[in-house]
Design a protein around this motif. Structure first.
Motif, PDB file in Angstrom:
ATOM      1  N   GLY A 163     -12.193  12.866   0.474  1.00  0.00           N
ATOM      2  CA  GLY A 163     -11.087  13.296   1.272  1.00  0.00           C
ATOM      3  C   GLY A 163      -9.997  12.732   1.164  1.00  0.00           C
ATOM      4  N   VAL A 164      -9.853  11.303   0.870  1.00  0.00           N
ATOM      5  CA  VAL A 164      -8.609  10.865   0.686  1.00  0.00           C
ATOM      6  C   VAL A 164      -8.022  11.034  -0.522  1.00  0.00           C
ATOM      7  N   LEU A 165      -8.868  11.030  -1.804  1.00  0.00           N
ATOM      8  CA  LEU A 165      -8.520  11.586  -2.903  1.00  0.00           C
ATOM      9  C   LEU A 165      -7.870  12.947  -3.018  1.00  0.00           C
ATOM     10  N   ALA A 166      -8.546  13.804  -2.073  1.00  0.00           N
ATOM     11  CA  ALA A 166      -8.418  15.178  -2.255  1.00  0.00           C
ATOM     12  C   ALA A 166      -6.858  15.431  -1.508  1.00  0.00           C
TER      13      ALA A 166
ATOM     14  N   GLY B 262       2.541  11.564  -0.213  1.00  0.00           N
ATOM     15  CA  GLY B 262       2.388  10.186  -0.575  1.00  0.00           C
ATOM     16  C   GLY B 262       1.510   9.175   0.320  1.00  0.00           C
ATOM     17  N   LYS B 263       1.160   9.879   1.300  1.00  0.00           N
ATOM     18  CA  LYS B 263       0.226   9.072   2.133  1.00  0.00           C
ATOM     19  C   LYS B 263      -1.249   9.543   2.212  1.00  0.00           C
ATOM     20  N   PRO B 264      -2.119   8.715   1.197  1.00  0.00           N
ATOM     21  CA  PRO B 264      -3.407   9.107   1.186  1.00  0.00           C
ATOM     22  C   PRO B 264      -4.253   8.839   2.566  1.00  0.00           C
TER      23      PRO B 264
ATOM     24  N   TRP C 216     -11.987   4.583   3.271  1.00  0.00           N
ATOM     25  CA  TRP C 216     -10.285   5.069   3.369  1.00  0.00           C
ATOM     26  C   TRP C 216      -9.860   3.715   2.215  1.00  0.00           C
ATOM     27  N   LEU C 217     -10.259   2.648   2.282  1.00  0.00           N
ATOM     28  CA  LEU C 217      -9.477   1.637   1.717  1.00  0.00           C
ATOM     29  C   LEU C 217      -9.763   1.777   0.286  1.00  0.00           C
TER      30      LEU C 217
ATOM     31  N   ARG D  45      -7.556   4.987  -0.801  1.00  0.00           N
ATOM     32  CA  ARG D  45      -6.276   4.755  -0.871  1.00  0.00           C
ATOM     33  C   ARG D  45      -5.783   4.047  -2.247  1.00  0.00           C
ATOM     34  N   ASP D  46      -6.520   3.009  -2.401  1.00  0.00           N
ATOM     35  CA  ASP D  46      -6.477   1.920  -3.475  1.00  0.00           C
ATOM     36  C   ASP D  46      -6.551   2.847  -4.937  1.00  0.00           C
ATOM     37  N   LYS D  47      -7.314   3.660  -5.050  1.00  0.00           N
ATOM     38  CA  LYS D  47      -7.653   4.412  -6.253  1.00  0.00           C
ATOM     39  C   LYS D  47      -6.556   5.611  -6.380  1.00  0.00           C
ATOM     40  N   ALA D  48      -6.213   6.222  -5.266  1.00  0.00           N
ATOM     41  CA  ALA D  48      -4.842   7.074  -5.153  1.00  0.00           C
ATOM     42  C   ALA D  48      -3.777   6.516  -5.709  1.00  0.00           C
TER      43      ALA D  48
END
Length: 120
Positions: A35-38, A47-49, A109-110, A113-116
């Protein structure tokens, strides 16, 4: 009960609880990670995953409410003064999946977020 047998029982129970929480943490973490990557790759992304609202509701809020209810209510409330209430046992068993869901949410989430942030 000796100290050694009490310690063995406590360590065994703790190990079983951690082992029971792992599948829920993996499932929750993978769902939140995706979901974060999407959300980070959406065309209107600011800009806020972040995980979605439904993921937060089902994977954090609901388990946190169940944990709070279990702690507030207690695990062995007598029913009619002489019989133990079975819901205390159910609440005790549901703690492991609840903690696993919350932990997986945070890890997903962590990591997402880091990958995004690295990708874009």
């Amino acid at each position: 009960m000796t100290l050694l047998s009490w310690l063995a029982a406590a360590l065994t129970t703790g190990f079983l609880y951690v082992m029971g929480a792992v599948p829920f943490a993996v499932w929750s973490g993978r769902a939140v990670y995706a979901g974060v990557l999407a959300s980070a790759s959406a065309p209107d992304s600011k800009g806020k995953p972040r995980p979605g609202f439904a993921a937060t509701l089902w994977l954090v809020v609901l388990p946190a409410c169940l944990i709070a209810y279990a702690l507030f209510r207690g695990f062995d409330v007598p029913n009619d003064g002489n019989a133990a209430d079975e819901w205390g046992q159910v609440l005790f068993l549901i703690l492991s999946p609840c903690f696993g869901l919350i932990a997986g949410y945070g890890l997903g989430w962590l990591l997402g977020r880091d990958k995004a942030r690295r990708a874009g």
